[in-house]
Design a protein around this motif. Structure first.
Motif, PDB file in Angstrom:
ATOM      1  N   ALA A  77       0.815  -1.221   0.000  1.00  0.00           N
ATOM      2  CA  ALA A  77       0.000   0.000   0.000  1.00  0.00           C
ATOM      3  C   ALA A  77       0.845   1.267   0.000  1.00  0.00           C
ATOM      4  CB  ALA A  77      -0.924  -0.010   1.219  1.00  0.00           C
ATOM      5  N   GLY A  78       2.102   1.154   0.444  1.00  0.00           N
ATOM      6  CA  GLY A  78       2.949   2.344   0.530  1.00  0.00           C
ATOM      7  C   GLY A  78       3.012   2.852   1.960  1.00  0.00           C
ATOM      8  N   PRO A  79       3.991   3.737   2.238  1.00  0.00           N
ATOM      9  CA  PRO A  79       4.207   4.173   3.613  1.00  0.00           C
ATOM     10  C   PRO A  79       3.036   4.984   4.163  1.00  0.00           C
ATOM     11  CG  PRO A  79       5.518   5.474   2.095  1.00  0.00           C
ATOM     12  CD  PRO A  79       4.899   4.384   1.286  1.00  0.00           C
ATOM     13  N   LEU A  80       2.875   4.883   5.484  1.00  0.00           N
ATOM     14  CA  LEU A  80       1.822   5.653   6.144  1.00  0.00           C
ATOM     15  C   LEU A  80       2.437   6.951   6.645  1.00  0.00           C
ATOM     16  CD1 LEU A  80       0.206   2.784   8.250  1.00  0.00           C
ATOM     17  CD2 LEU A  80      -0.579   3.721   6.075  1.00  0.00           C
ATOM     18  N   GLU A  81       2.053   8.060   6.050  1.00  0.00           N
ATOM     19  CA  GLU A  81       2.685   9.327   6.401  1.00  0.00           C
ATOM     20  C   GLU A  81       1.800  10.221   7.237  1.00  0.00           C
ATOM     21  OE1 GLU A  81       3.812  10.672   2.570  1.00  0.00           O
ATOM     22  OE2 GLU A  81       5.601   9.399   2.498  1.00  0.00           O
ATOM     23  N   SER A  82       0.580   9.811   7.475  1.00  0.00           N
ATOM     24  CA  SER A  82      -0.302  10.662   8.263  1.00  0.00           C
ATOM     25  C   SER A  82      -1.333   9.798   8.987  1.00  0.00           C
ATOM     26  CB  SER A  82      -1.030  11.656   7.349  1.00  0.00           C
ATOM     27  OG  SER A  82      -1.890  10.941   6.489  1.00  0.00           O
ATOM     28  N   ARG A  83      -1.945  10.421   9.973  1.00  0.00           N
ATOM     29  CA  ARG A  83      -2.977   9.717  10.727  1.00  0.00           C
ATOM     30  C   ARG A  83      -4.147   9.283   9.829  1.00  0.00           C
ATOM     31  NH1 ARG A  83      -7.424  11.792  13.329  1.00  0.00           N
ATOM     32  NH2 ARG A  83      -8.180  10.690  15.183  1.00  0.00           N
ATOM     33  N   PRO A  84      -4.642  10.166   8.944  1.00  0.00           N
ATOM     34  CA  PRO A  84      -5.732   9.722   8.058  1.00  0.00           C
ATOM     35  C   PRO A  84      -5.358   8.521   7.195  1.00  0.00           C
ATOM     36  CG  PRO A  84      -5.560  12.106   8.021  1.00  0.00           C
ATOM     37  CD  PRO A  84      -4.377  11.611   8.789  1.00  0.00           C
ATOM     38  N   GLN A  85      -4.065   8.472   6.786  1.00  0.00           N
ATOM     39  CA  GLN A  85      -3.648   7.325   5.964  1.00  0.00           C
ATOM     40  C   GLN A  85      -3.716   6.032   6.774  1.00  0.00           C
ATOM     41  OE1 GLN A  85       0.198   8.403   4.396  1.00  0.00           O
ATOM     42  NE2 GLN A  85      -0.682   8.803   2.371  1.00  0.00           N
ATOM     43  N   LEU A  86      -3.276   6.114   8.022  1.00  0.00           N
ATOM     44  CA  LEU A  86      -3.339   4.915   8.867  1.00  0.00           C
ATOM     45  C   LEU A  86      -4.788   4.479   9.057  1.00  0.00           C
ATOM     46  CD1 LEU A  86      -1.942   2.885  10.854  1.00  0.00           C
ATOM     47  CD2 LEU A  86      -2.475   4.526  12.669  1.00  0.00           C
ATOM     48  N   ILE A  87      -5.632   5.471   9.305  1.00  0.00           N
ATOM     49  CA  ILE A  87      -7.048   5.143   9.525  1.00  0.00           C
ATOM     50  C   ILE A  87      -7.641   4.506   8.273  1.00  0.00           C
ATOM     51  CG2 ILE A  87      -9.327   6.159   9.931  1.00  0.00           C
ATOM     52  CD1 ILE A  87      -7.864   8.230  11.727  1.00  0.00           C
ATOM     53  N   ALA A  88      -7.347   5.099   7.114  1.00  0.00           N
ATOM     54  CA  ALA A  88      -7.891   4.540   5.870  1.00  0.00           C
ATOM     55  C   ALA A  88      -7.380   3.125   5.645  1.00  0.00           C
ATOM     56  CB  ALA A  88      -7.515   5.435   4.689  1.00  0.00           C
ATOM     57  N   PHE A  89      -6.082   2.915   5.916  1.00  0.00           N
ATOM     58  CA  PHE A  89      -5.483   1.591   5.688  1.00  0.00           C
ATOM     59  C   PHE A  89      -6.138   0.533   6.579  1.00  0.00           C
ATOM     60  CE2 PHE A  89      -2.065  -1.506   6.776  1.00  0.00           C
ATOM     61  CZ  PHE A  89      -1.942  -2.095   5.525  1.00  0.00           C
ATOM     62  N   LEU A  90      -6.364   0.899   7.825  1.00  0.00           N
ATOM     63  CA  LEU A  90      -6.895  -0.098   8.753  1.00  0.00           C
ATOM     64  C   LEU A  90      -8.420  -0.171   8.763  1.00  0.00           C
ATOM     65  CD1 LEU A  90      -4.570   0.278  11.879  1.00  0.00           C
ATOM     66  CD2 LEU A  90      -4.475  -1.416  10.048  1.00  0.00           C
ATOM     67  N   LEU A  91      -9.047   0.907   8.363  1.00  0.00           N
ATOM     68  CA  LEU A  91     -10.515   0.905   8.432  1.00  0.00           C
ATOM     69  C   LEU A  91     -11.166   0.480   7.130  1.00  0.00           C
ATOM     70  CD1 LEU A  91     -13.084   1.618  10.101  1.00  0.00           C
ATOM     71  CD2 LEU A  91     -12.976   3.871   9.049  1.00  0.00           C
ATOM     72  N   SER A  92     -10.804   1.151   6.041  1.00  0.00           N
ATOM     73  CA  SER A  92     -11.652   1.015   4.858  1.00  0.00           C
ATOM     74  C   SER A  92     -10.918   0.614   3.584  1.00  0.00           C
ATOM     75  CB  SER A  92     -12.390   2.339   4.615  1.00  0.00           C
ATOM     76  OG  SER A  92     -11.455   3.396   4.593  1.00  0.00           O
ATOM     77  N   ASP A  93      -9.644   0.273   3.694  1.00  0.00           N
ATOM     78  CA  ASP A  93      -8.898  -0.116   2.490  1.00  0.00           C
ATOM     79  C   ASP A  93      -9.304  -1.532   2.083  1.00  0.00           C
ATOM     80  OD1 ASP A  93      -7.142  -0.802   0.531  1.00  0.00           O
ATOM     81  OD2 ASP A  93      -5.339  -0.113   1.590  1.00  0.00           O
ATOM     82  N   SER A  94     -10.041  -1.620   0.980  1.00  0.00           N
ATOM     83  CA  SER A  94     -10.540  -2.945   0.591  1.00  0.00           C
ATOM     84  C   SER A  94      -9.437  -3.836   0.023  1.00  0.00           C
ATOM     85  CB  SER A  94     -11.683  -2.808  -0.411  1.00  0.00           C
ATOM     86  OG  SER A  94     -11.255  -2.042  -1.503  1.00  0.00           O
ATOM     87  N   ASP A  95      -8.270  -3.241  -0.301  1.00  0.00           N
ATOM     88  CA  ASP A  95      -7.143  -4.067  -0.748  1.00  0.00           C
ATOM     89  C   ASP A  95      -6.392  -4.676   0.433  1.00  0.00           C
ATOM     90  OD1 ASP A  95      -7.665  -3.549  -3.387  1.00  0.00           O
ATOM     91  OD2 ASP A  95      -6.433  -1.729  -3.404  1.00  0.00           O
ATOM     92  N   ASN A  96      -6.666  -4.179   1.594  1.00  0.00           N
ATOM     93  CA  ASN A  96      -6.018  -4.702   2.795  1.00  0.00           C
ATOM     94  C   ASN A  96      -6.931  -5.743   3.447  1.00  0.00           C
ATOM     95  OD1 ASN A  96      -4.933  -5.203   5.292  1.00  0.00           O
ATOM     96  ND2 ASN A  96      -5.249  -3.134   6.088  1.00  0.00           N
ATOM     97  N   PRO A  97      -6.547  -7.011   3.397  1.00  0.00           N
ATOM     98  CA  PRO A  97      -7.450  -8.048   3.925  1.00  0.00           C
ATOM     99  C   PRO A  97      -7.645  -7.965   5.436  1.00  0.00           C
ATOM    100  CG  PRO A  97      -5.332  -8.997   3.326  1.00  0.00           C
ATOM    101  CD  PRO A  97      -5.312  -7.572   2.858  1.00  0.00           C
TER     102      PRO A  97
END
Lengths: 495, 325
Positions: free
Chosen positions: B62-82
């Motif tokens: 997914a690429g590096p997490l550079e901000s709080r919103p990115q972390l939230i998106a990655f863990l909450l709603s990223d459908s590519d992240n199982p």
């Protein structure tokens, strides 16, 4: 016939029914004079106590219930997603006891004749062809005719264990058969869920009537399938075979397995060894006796049919031939519900049962008969042309609604391939009130009752009432925007 | 007798249910804690959480997490992240949907209801303003599903497999958390953090006081017999459920034995000894042991004959076989 303004409704004006126009066709609720037909009088009174906002609120409750339970169907061509919430309109369809009794007798008669036809054809005797009741070339050229089914023994001679017969009412109000579905008729789960939703949301509507129940279908179906087991019904292991969760009728497949208390399997769950079908469990292979398949013939066995099918079970045909398993409905039923064979069904009833049909066909012209073709093409603008290889209302040309260009194209297509078309008189389907924005308006509908056959034939009370939700539309299929209604068969002592 | 495919679906429904809850809890913790951290510290904290959730590879994709919103998106709603909440909830629903004929209607409705609430969350990169409420909703819904599982489901093979799935996922999460905590590059051996990430703070305080020490918490999360999230407790439940599966499922003998072995090592001291001398190595070995166990359970329930093998008995060889010949 007259338009109804609500003043005639037992003296109780109804905003919902203001301007309801029952004058165009046979209306199930109002007669030609605008008076309420007997069975509906209390229902009309009950609805006249509601306003549009309340009816919409109740409709939303039902939709929410269906949404929560995941009662859905799938429309393949849509971009917006695969699953759609099952649509149901709250105004129920009522069928009086005596009316149903005759309809049920007619349905049982028709399915009995069709089963005789299938047994005759696939036994190899095919007396019906030799005697010229159905043209031999027509039967064997049917896409549904399956040579691999020849000689396979079917318990009780019951090739069609679950039939869905589409019936309609035209201007006269008499029921007529529009179409037979003898392969994988779907819709029964929605019949039962419609009733459950109505009972939850509109329980007060049932206070004035005794309505025949619907929850017994699982028991009826299981009993039917058990008696189809090779060697008898003791300890028969039944499975429902589904293409999987992406199939349009997956909800129904799961519903049926659950209501029968049997496993819902996919092709990959089954394996054939030594001409015997087994399911793969965590304890190893377990023999299967009856497969209620909900996949088409072509996909059943990649060895015998489509080799690219991953839905079926390799070697299943061999097991069928060995008689170690029964597949319901049987292989090759498509020949009997081919639209091209449909015009001959009344003759099949006379031929096999020695009786006149209790329910008529819609008047149908066979396009391979030159005389009928010429007549039908000349009147195509008044008639309905149906391609025999399509289903779900696709490809149907309704003459009065077609442009001249569409009519010309249909004429050319029919002339080029007459075997592929039938043409029917247009049936102005009967109507029933349905909610349209802020009022009840007449909408066309049909009925699909379900007939179960093994040792004996049972007709499930009621059926799936499908309703065209667009004004004037005759297309009731859910895949094309149709809705549904709860269908009440009234008990003999009910008002 | 349960179909192998159904067994697999229920096992994974259990795993994803637990995963949705774990990720929600981690995200709730992260969303609050990161707010007070400097950028570099926030990055480290984010990476530790991702590692705890076993999502390091997914993050690399997914690429590096550079901000709080990115972390939230990655863990909450990223459908590519199982491992995201949305993916986990979808997977619970899809797995239960494929077995909805054999599970209680209420179980399906709870899982379906949870899934249906997600379309309203907005797009993947928009962190919802009401994040806390969303995560609370998810955790409550997961608890509701668990409640129906415990109270409304017959104690059959399906129930046992869902329990096994949940317990495996939970024990893997806890061990990952402990291992990652030892490896914190900040050197902050934060006992409170581990308790919060396992919802065990209250239980620990009642038993051991409110001044937790790091090694005490590690031992607590590994060994406590009465803590639902301790590894020992998880393995006891998994062992019980595996034993309840019919004796005919001999392919499950190996994971049964391994579960009993690891549980007894936790119970009778072997692992405890290792923690004193080489904690990171001990936890790494335990994590590996659990991964092997999860693989053995999976291998014990999947069909003994692969589809390709069945087809090869009846059909001519496919392109790959043809090319080889």
């Amino acid at each position: 016939m007259a338009a109804v303004n609500g003043n005639g409704l037992s003296g109780s004006p109804s905003m919902l029914l203001d301007g309801y126009d029952a004058s165009r066709v046979y209306d199930e609720v109002f007669d030609a004079n605008g008076a309420v037909r007997g069975a509906y009088s209390r229902i009309v009174e009950r609805f006249s106590e509601l306003d549009a906002a309340e009816l919409q609120r109740l409709g939303e409750l039902v939709a929410g219930e269906f949404r929560r339970q995941g009662i859905t169907f799938t429309v393949y061509s849509e971009d917006e997603g695969t699953e759609r919430i099952w649509p149901m309109d709250l105004f129920p369809r009522l069928i009086a006891a005596a009316e149903w009794e005759e309809l049920a007798r007619g349905l049982a008669q028709r399915v009995a004749a069709l089963n005789c036809f299938l047994a005759d054809l696939y036994s190899g005797e095919a007396a019906v062809l030799a005697d010229g009741v159905v043209p031999g070339w027509l039967a064997v050229s049917s896409r549904g005719f399956e040579r691999n089914a020849m000689g396979i023994t079917v318990p009780h001679g019951a090739h069609c264990n679950i039939a869905g017969i589409d019936v309609v009412r035209g201007a006269s109000g008499r029921y007529q058969v529009l179409e037979d579905n003898l392969r994988n008729p779907s819709g029964i789960s929605y019949v039962i869920e419609n009733r459950a939703a109505m009972a939850k949301v509109c329980s007060w509507l049932f206070d004035d009537h005794t309505v025949q129940p619907t929850e017994q279908y699982g028991r009826m179906l299981r009993s039917t399938l058990e008696s189809m087991a090779p060697g008898g019904s003791d300890q028969a292991r039944i499975v429902v075979l589904t293409p999987g969760i992406f199939n349009s009728a997956y909800f129904e497949h799961a519903f049926l397995a659950r209501s029968m208390g049997v496993e819902l399997v996919e092709g990959r769950d089954l394996v054939v060894e030594d001409h015997t079908v087994y399911s793969r469990t965590i304890e190893g292979l377990v023999k299967v006796d009856v497969i209620y398949r909900r996949i088409d013939d072509d996909f059943l066995d990649p060895v015998a049919f489509r080799p690219d099918s991953s839905l079926g079970v390799p070697g299943l045909l061999g097991a069928l031939r060995a008689g170690t398993v029964t597949v319901c409905n049987a292989l090759g039923n498509g020949v009997a519900d081919d639209k091209a064979v449909y015009p001959y069904v009344p003759d099949l009833i006379r031929y096999y049962l020695g009786a006149e049909p209790i329910i008529d066909n819609v008047t149908t012209y066979t396009m391979w008969d030159a005389e009928q073709r010429v007549e039908a093409l000349g009147r195509l603008h008044e008639l309905v042309a149906k391609p025999v290889g399509e289903s779900g209302g696709y490809g149907v040309l309704i003459g009065p609604h077609a442009s001249e260009q569409e009519l010309q194209a249909a004429r050319a297509a029919i002339t080029a391939e007459p075997r592929e078309w039938i043409v029917q008189e247009l049936v102005q389907l009967s109507t029933l009130p349905a909610l349209a924005e802020d009022r009840l308006e007449p909408r066309h509908l049909d009925l699909r009752p379900f007939v179960l056959t093994a040792e004996r034939t049972e007709v499930f009370p009621g059926g799936l009432t499908r309703v065209a939700m667009r004004r004037g539309s005759l297309i009731v299929n859910s895949s094309q925007g149709g809705g549904s209604k709860d269908t009440w068969v009234l008990a003999p002592d009910s008002s | 007798m349960i179909l192998a495919r159904h067994a697999e679906a229920l096992l994974w429904a259990g795993r994803y249910l637990e995963r949705a809850e774990n990720t929600s809890r981690c995200l709730n913790y992260a969303a609050n804690s990161i707010t007070h951290l400097r950028a570099e510290e926030a990055r480290v904290e984010s990476e530790l959480l991702v590692r705890t959730l076993g999502l390091t590879e997914e993050l690399q994709a997914a690429g590096p997490l550079e901000s709080r919103p990115q972390l939230i998106a990655f863990l909450l709603s990223d459908s590519d992240n199982p491992g995201s909440v949305v993916s986990s909830v979808s997977a619970v629903r899809e797995n239960l949907r494929s077995v909805r004929d054999r599970i209680p209607i209420e179980l399906w409705e709870e899982a379906n209801g949870l899934y249906l609430r997600f379309p309203f969350l907005g797009h993947a990169n928009d962190a919802p303003k009401e994040l806390h409420e969303v995560l609370l909703m998810v955790r409550r819904a997961c608890l509701a599903v668990s409640g129906v599982l415990n109270e409304g489901m017959r104690r059959d093979e399906g129930h046992a497999l869902m329990v096994v799935g949940r317990m495996l996922e939970r024990s893997i999460f806890t061990v990952n958390l402990l291992e990652a905590s030892y490896s914190d590059p900040r050197g902050a051996l934060d006992a409170s953090r581990m308790l919060r990430l396992t919802s065990s703070t209250q239980a620990y305080h009642r038993q051991h006081g409110n001044a937790p020490d790091f090694e005490g918490v590690v031992r607590y999360l590994l060994h406590a017999a009465d803590l639902p999230r301790s590894v020992r407790s998880c393995l006891s439940h998994a062992e019980e459920s595996l034993n309840s599966l019919a004796s005919g499922a001999s392919a499950l003998d190996r994971p049964r034995q391994r579960t009993a072995l690891v549980r007894s090592r936790l119970e009778f001291g072997d692992i405890s000894d290792g923690l004193s001398s080489a904690p990171v190595q001990t936890l790494s070995e335990l994590a590996l042991e659990l991964a092997v166990l999860a693989g053995e359970v999976q291998a014990g329930i999947v069909p003994p004959l692969a589809l390709a093998e069945i087809h090869s008995q009846y059909l001519r060889p496919g392109p790959a076989d043809g090319a080889a010949s």
